[in-house]
Motif scaffolding. Structure first.
Motif, PDB file in Angstrom:
ATOM      1  N   LEU A   1       0.809  -1.372   0.202  1.00  0.00           N
ATOM      2  CA  LEU A   1       0.051   0.107  -0.066  1.00  0.00           C
ATOM      3  C   LEU A   1       0.940   1.241   0.310  1.00  0.00           C
ATOM      4  CD1 LEU A   1      -2.563   1.422   0.129  1.00  0.00           C
ATOM      5  CD2 LEU A   1      -2.588   1.215   2.723  1.00  0.00           C
ATOM      6  N   VAL A   2       1.925   1.377   0.888  1.00  0.00           N
ATOM      7  CA  VAL A   2       2.816   2.481   1.049  1.00  0.00           C
ATOM      8  C   VAL A   2       3.486   2.889  -0.287  1.00  0.00           C
ATOM      9  CG1 VAL A   2       4.582   3.466   2.208  1.00  0.00           C
ATOM     10  CG2 VAL A   2       2.678   2.412   3.302  1.00  0.00           C
ATOM     11  N   ALA A   3       3.981   1.607  -1.150  1.00  0.00           N
ATOM     12  CA  ALA A   3       4.657   1.583  -2.281  1.00  0.00           C
ATOM     13  C   ALA A   3       3.962   2.124  -3.225  1.00  0.00           C
ATOM     14  CB  ALA A   3       5.498   0.336  -2.455  1.00  0.00           C
ATOM     15  N   TYR A   4       2.708   1.689  -3.432  1.00  0.00           N
ATOM     16  CA  TYR A   4       1.527   2.195  -4.277  1.00  0.00           C
ATOM     17  C   TYR A   4       1.477   3.567  -4.189  1.00  0.00           C
ATOM     18  CZ  TYR A   4      -2.819   2.934  -7.136  1.00  0.00           C
ATOM     19  OH  TYR A   4      -3.512   3.343  -7.954  1.00  0.00           O
ATOM     20  N   CYS A   5       1.399   3.992  -2.959  1.00  0.00           N
ATOM     21  CA  CYS A   5       1.004   5.503  -2.841  1.00  0.00           C
ATOM     22  C   CYS A   5       2.252   6.475  -3.187  1.00  0.00           C
ATOM     23  CB  CYS A   5       0.676   5.692  -1.222  1.00  0.00           C
ATOM     24  SG  CYS A   5      -0.707   5.300  -0.913  1.00  0.00           S
ATOM     25  N   LEU A   6       3.286   5.645  -2.839  1.00  0.00           N
ATOM     26  CA  LEU A   6       4.826   6.406  -3.340  1.00  0.00           C
ATOM     27  C   LEU A   6       4.919   6.685  -4.720  1.00  0.00           C
ATOM     28  CD1 LEU A   6       7.355   7.853  -2.431  1.00  0.00           C
ATOM     29  CD2 LEU A   6       8.289   5.423  -2.727  1.00  0.00           C
ATOM     30  N   HIS A   7       4.588   5.623  -5.417  1.00  0.00           N
ATOM     31  CA  HIS A   7       4.551   5.445  -6.967  1.00  0.00           C
ATOM     32  C   HIS A   7       3.657   6.736  -7.500  1.00  0.00           C
ATOM     33  CE1 HIS A   7       3.390   3.891 -10.958  1.00  0.00           C
ATOM     34  NE2 HIS A   7       4.809   3.694 -11.036  1.00  0.00           N
ATOM     35  N   SER A   8       2.169   6.725  -6.817  1.00  0.00           N
ATOM     36  CA  SER A   8       1.347   7.555  -7.313  1.00  0.00           C
ATOM     37  C   SER A   8       1.990   9.287  -7.167  1.00  0.00           C
ATOM     38  CB  SER A   8       0.033   7.459  -6.455  1.00  0.00           C
ATOM     39  OG  SER A   8      -0.292   6.488  -6.716  1.00  0.00           O
ATOM     40  N   ILE A   9       2.556   9.353  -6.141  1.00  0.00           N
ATOM     41  CA  ILE A   9       3.354  10.717  -5.805  1.00  0.00           C
ATOM     42  C   ILE A   9       4.468  10.757  -6.936  1.00  0.00           C
ATOM     43  CG2 ILE A   9       4.710  12.236  -4.219  1.00  0.00           C
ATOM     44  CD1 ILE A   9       3.294  10.713  -2.000  1.00  0.00           C
ATOM     45  N   LEU A  10       5.472  10.066  -7.042  1.00  0.00           N
ATOM     46  CA  LEU A  10       6.336  10.180  -8.019  1.00  0.00           C
ATOM     47  C   LEU A  10       6.134  10.140  -9.454  1.00  0.00           C
ATOM     48  CD1 LEU A  10       9.319   8.005  -6.147  1.00  0.00           C
ATOM     49  CD2 LEU A  10       8.638  10.421  -5.894  1.00  0.00           C
ATOM     50  N   GLN A  11       5.250   9.266  -9.978  1.00  0.00           N
ATOM     51  CA  GLN A  11       4.971   9.159 -11.217  1.00  0.00           C
ATOM     52  C   GLN A  11       3.769   9.717 -11.798  1.00  0.00           C
ATOM     53  OE1 GLN A  11       6.657   6.769 -13.356  1.00  0.00           O
ATOM     54  NE2 GLN A  11       5.532   7.496 -14.997  1.00  0.00           N
ATOM     55  N   ASN A  12       2.900   9.930 -10.854  1.00  0.00           N
ATOM     56  CA  ASN A  12       1.614  10.641 -11.233  1.00  0.00           C
ATOM     57  C   ASN A  12       1.517  11.859 -10.878  1.00  0.00           C
ATOM     58  OD1 ASN A  12       0.795   8.089 -12.511  1.00  0.00           O
ATOM     59  ND2 ASN A  12      -0.514   7.553 -10.632  1.00  0.00           N
ATOM     60  N   GLY A  13       2.407  12.546  -9.941  1.00  0.00           N
ATOM     61  CA  GLY A  13       2.518  13.893  -9.414  1.00  0.00           C
ATOM     62  C   GLY A  13       1.319  14.084  -8.601  1.00  0.00           C
ATOM     63  N   ASP A  14       0.655  12.911  -7.800  1.00  0.00           N
ATOM     64  CA  ASP A  14      -0.310  13.356  -7.050  1.00  0.00           C
ATOM     65  C   ASP A  14       0.018  14.139  -5.763  1.00  0.00           C
ATOM     66  OD1 ASP A  14      -1.895  11.779  -8.690  1.00  0.00           O
ATOM     67  OD2 ASP A  14      -1.979   9.949  -7.535  1.00  0.00           O
ATOM     68  N   SER A  15      -0.794  14.674  -5.210  1.00  0.00           N
ATOM     69  CA  SER A  15      -0.717  15.494  -4.111  1.00  0.00           C
ATOM     70  C   SER A  15      -0.036  14.699  -2.829  1.00  0.00           C
ATOM     71  CB  SER A  15      -2.059  16.264  -3.563  1.00  0.00           C
ATOM     72  OG  SER A  15      -1.891  17.062  -2.265  1.00  0.00           O
ATOM     73  N   MET A  16       1.030  14.901  -2.259  1.00  0.00           N
ATOM     74  CA  MET A  16       1.590  14.304  -1.296  1.00  0.00           C
ATOM     75  C   MET A  16       0.773  14.572   0.195  1.00  0.00           C
ATOM     76  SD  MET A  16       5.405  14.547   0.547  1.00  0.00           S
ATOM     77  CE  MET A  16       5.960  13.616   1.976  1.00  0.00           C
ATOM     78  N   GLN A  17       0.118  15.817   0.251  1.00  0.00           N
ATOM     79  CA  GLN A  17      -0.578  16.132   1.649  1.00  0.00           C
ATOM     80  C   GLN A  17      -1.876  15.292   1.361  1.00  0.00           C
ATOM     81  OE1 GLN A  17       0.718  18.314  -0.626  1.00  0.00           O
ATOM     82  NE2 GLN A  17       2.128  19.664   0.537  1.00  0.00           N
ATOM     83  N   LEU A  18      -2.453  14.926   0.359  1.00  0.00           N
ATOM     84  CA  LEU A  18      -3.426  14.201   0.428  1.00  0.00           C
ATOM     85  C   LEU A  18      -3.232  12.858   0.813  1.00  0.00           C
ATOM     86  CD1 LEU A  18      -6.601  13.990  -0.215  1.00  0.00           C
ATOM     87  CD2 LEU A  18      -6.148  13.661  -2.752  1.00  0.00           C
ATOM     88  N   ILE A  19      -2.272  12.111   0.083  1.00  0.00           N
ATOM     89  CA  ILE A  19      -1.957  10.959   0.167  1.00  0.00           C
ATOM     90  C   ILE A  19      -1.304  10.590   1.651  1.00  0.00           C
ATOM     91  CG2 ILE A  19      -0.277   8.910  -0.465  1.00  0.00           C
ATOM     92  CD1 ILE A  19      -0.412   9.939  -3.071  1.00  0.00           C
ATOM     93  N   MET A  20      -0.537  11.469   2.107  1.00  0.00           N
ATOM     94  CA  MET A  20      -0.162  11.177   3.546  1.00  0.00           C
ATOM     95  C   MET A  20      -1.342  11.307   4.526  1.00  0.00           C
ATOM     96  SD  MET A  20       2.772  10.296   3.800  1.00  0.00           S
ATOM     97  CE  MET A  20       2.802  10.241   5.722  1.00  0.00           C
ATOM     98  N   SER A  21      -2.386  12.049   4.163  1.00  0.00           N
ATOM     99  CA  SER A  21      -3.413  12.398   5.077  1.00  0.00           C
ATOM    100  C   SER A  21      -4.289  10.970   4.973  1.00  0.00           C
ATOM    101  CB  SER A  21      -4.467  13.373   4.755  1.00  0.00           C
ATOM    102  OG  SER A  21      -3.766  14.553   4.629  1.00  0.00           O
TER     103      SER A  21
END
Length: 537
Positions: free
Chosen positions: A491-511
């Motif tokens: 789960l955490v690796a998928y969220c990290l991939h979304s941040i790095l690859q897709n440019g998703d908001s880090m604040q939203l994902i960390m929340s």
């Protein structure tokens, strides 16, 4: 020989007895290891085939480069296996065991005990080498020799057997010479070991990847051979060069030299261990382990500390050679893995997509090492109470304090992983632009894994086998903990991939991740309170 065969037969009976209880969970563990080994072998074969096929386009130059890579793989495995063998041998001598105590009092020749442990270690160590080195050698044979022949298999097995013999004999000699000095050294010994490991890692990486390697890609044919022969691993006096030559070229003078070397090491190792095993074991048993600890760990200091339960668990790990050595070995393995991976990236920088995949790969492996570390040191903490639980559970203390002390110790034990997880992103050349999200995500994941394993270790702990952390970790609860930890990593690796690859908001994902972590920890805390309240003295 009769003593050795009898002891080996006793080991087979012990394995059968081990499978007699909790058979299903142990079969699942064995199946999981087989699947993991098959996955590693398949991955090594797949990538080796692609890499060696690309090298084959350069004819002789590609074949020489492939031989160099096989030599590097043999050298790395020799170094790692030697460290593992050394720790296992020292643990065998330092770790208290009723079975070994009884064995030492029997009227049998010491050489029988030495031969038994050598044969036991031989069969245990040969399988990891076959799993890792086998696919690389098979791929080389398919690409450069037209297929895997029976003669090639014999040469490969000869090299693997010789490698295991070299590792076990050298590990035995060093362990018997250093065991007496290692007894009771605690933290000081750990710092010396870590320093030696870091220095040897640097030397090894410099030998495998010298500066001359960067010139090979642009060198002319004449310059290529000059540079190639000047590389440290091209020295034909190295035993690893002999093993590589046997695998890629055939049986010749180097095979004869390997046989002489192995025979000499077996003779020396057997003589040293046979003479030292009984008196060394007696001397180690006579020396009190706690005598070398600082005054802060004295009885008075223990009674006046504000966290006696925490200090008790910390000392139980620090005074256990097997646990302390295993934790140190895993940290050393992680350091070597990432330094090696970083060194490779310098010679062949990836593209943008390759950077992201490499970062995720490194991130998952960091958490994998952390999980293995926690499963051995943190998850069994409650089960380690074992024989003393009748005393701990009858104290006028709330049982929540017992659980929280172990959870807090787990968070303290992962501090080296947290620091390493932050520093590694500064070392990797293609991860510097993502240092902040990588540091935050790795720290978050490591702490979450420590909390989860600390709580789950207190749910239905295996008190009966608490003195053996390996058996505790392979219980049904241990398997469930491993699966849950793997799910958190995914789960955490998928969220990290979304941040790095897709440019998703880090604040939203960390929340989202923090909300998920709070729900998981709260649920585990409430369930653990319920199960702990039902402990029987």
């Amino acid at each position: 020989m009769r003593v050795t065969l009898s002891l080996l037969w006793a080991d087979t009976q012990a394995v059968k007895q081990w499978f007699a209880t909790q058979t299903l969970s142990k079969i699942l563990v064995l199946f999981g290891f087989l699947v993991l080994g098959g996955f590693i072998s398949f991955g090594a074969l797949f990538f080796s085939n692609i890499f060696f096929f690309n090298l084959s386009q350069y004819q002789l130059y590609g074949e020489l480069t492939a031989e160099y890579l096989i030599h590097a793989a043999i050298l790395i495995l020799l170094w790692l296996a030697l460290g593992s063998s050394l720790i296992a041998q020292i643990t065998f001598l330092l770790n208290p065991s009723k079975n070994v105590d009884y064995l030492m009092t029997l009227p049998i020749k010491p050489q029988g005990i030495v031969d038994w442990y050598f044969m036991r270690s031989f069969f245990i160590n040969i399988f990891p080498l076959l799993i890792v080195l086998g696919p690389i050698a098979m791929s080389f044979a398919q690409v450069f020799t037209g297929g895997v022949s029976l003669l090639f298999l014999l040469r490969f097995l000869f090299a693997v057997f010789a490698l295991v013999i070299i590792v076990n004999t050298l590990g035995g000699i060093i362990a018997y010479l250093c065991a007496s000095m290692a007894k009771g050294k605690g933290v000081a010994g750990a710092f010396v070991t870590a320093l030696f490991f870091l220095v040897s890692t640097f030397v090894l990486l410099q030998a495998i990847f010298p500066k001359e390697m960067t010139l090979l890609y642009r060198a002319s044919p004449e310059e290529f051979f000059v540079l190639y022969n000047s590389l440290p691993l091209s020295n034909n006096y190295l035993p690893t060069y002999w093993l590589t030559h046997v695998v890629v070229s055939g049986f010749d003078i180097y095979a004869f030299l390997t046989i002489i070397l192995c025979s000499f090491l077996i003779f020396i190792s057997t003589a040293v261990q046979s003479q030292k095993i009984i008196p060394l074991y007696q001397r180690l048993k006579e020396r009190a382990f706690a005598a070398s600890f600082p005054r802060a760990y004295s009885r008075a200091g223990f009674l006046h500390t504000r966290s006696p339960l925490l200090l008790k668990d910390w000392l139980s790990l620090l005074r256990s050679p097997s646990e302390f050595g295993y934790g140190l070995f895993l940290i050393a393995m992680a350091i070597f893995f990432f330094l090696f991976f970083t060194r490779v990236a310098v010679f062949r920088p990836p593209d943008m997509a390759g950077k992201i995949n490499s970062i995720i790969f490194s991130f998952v492996w960091l958490l994998f090492f952390t999980t293995a570390y926690l499963m051995r040191l943190v998850f069994p903490l409650m089960a380690r109470e074992g024989k003393t639980r009748w005393y701990i559970l009858t104290l006028p203390l709330h049982r929540d304090l017992l659980v929280l002390s172990k959870v807090f110790l787990g968070c303290l034990l992962v501090i080296p992983h947290i620091v390493f997880g932050v520093l590694i992103w500064f070392v990797m050349p293609y991860a510097k632009e993502y240092i902040f999200p990588l540091s935050v995500m790795s720290t978050f994941a490591i702490i979450l894994l420590a909390l989860v394993q600390g709580f789950l270790g207190a749910v239905y702990p295996n008190f009966l086998q608490g003195d053996n952390p390996e058996r505790v970790s392979t219980s049904m609860m241990g398997i469930m903990t491993l699966f849950l930890s793997s799910g958190i990593i995914a789960l955490v690796a998928y969220c990290l991939h979304s941040i790095l690859q897709n440019g998703d908001s880090m604040q939203l994902i960390m929340s989202f991740l923090l909300s998920f972590a709070i729900c998981v920890i709260a649920t585990l805390f409430l369930y653990t309170r319920y199960t702990v309240s039902r402990y029987r003295v």
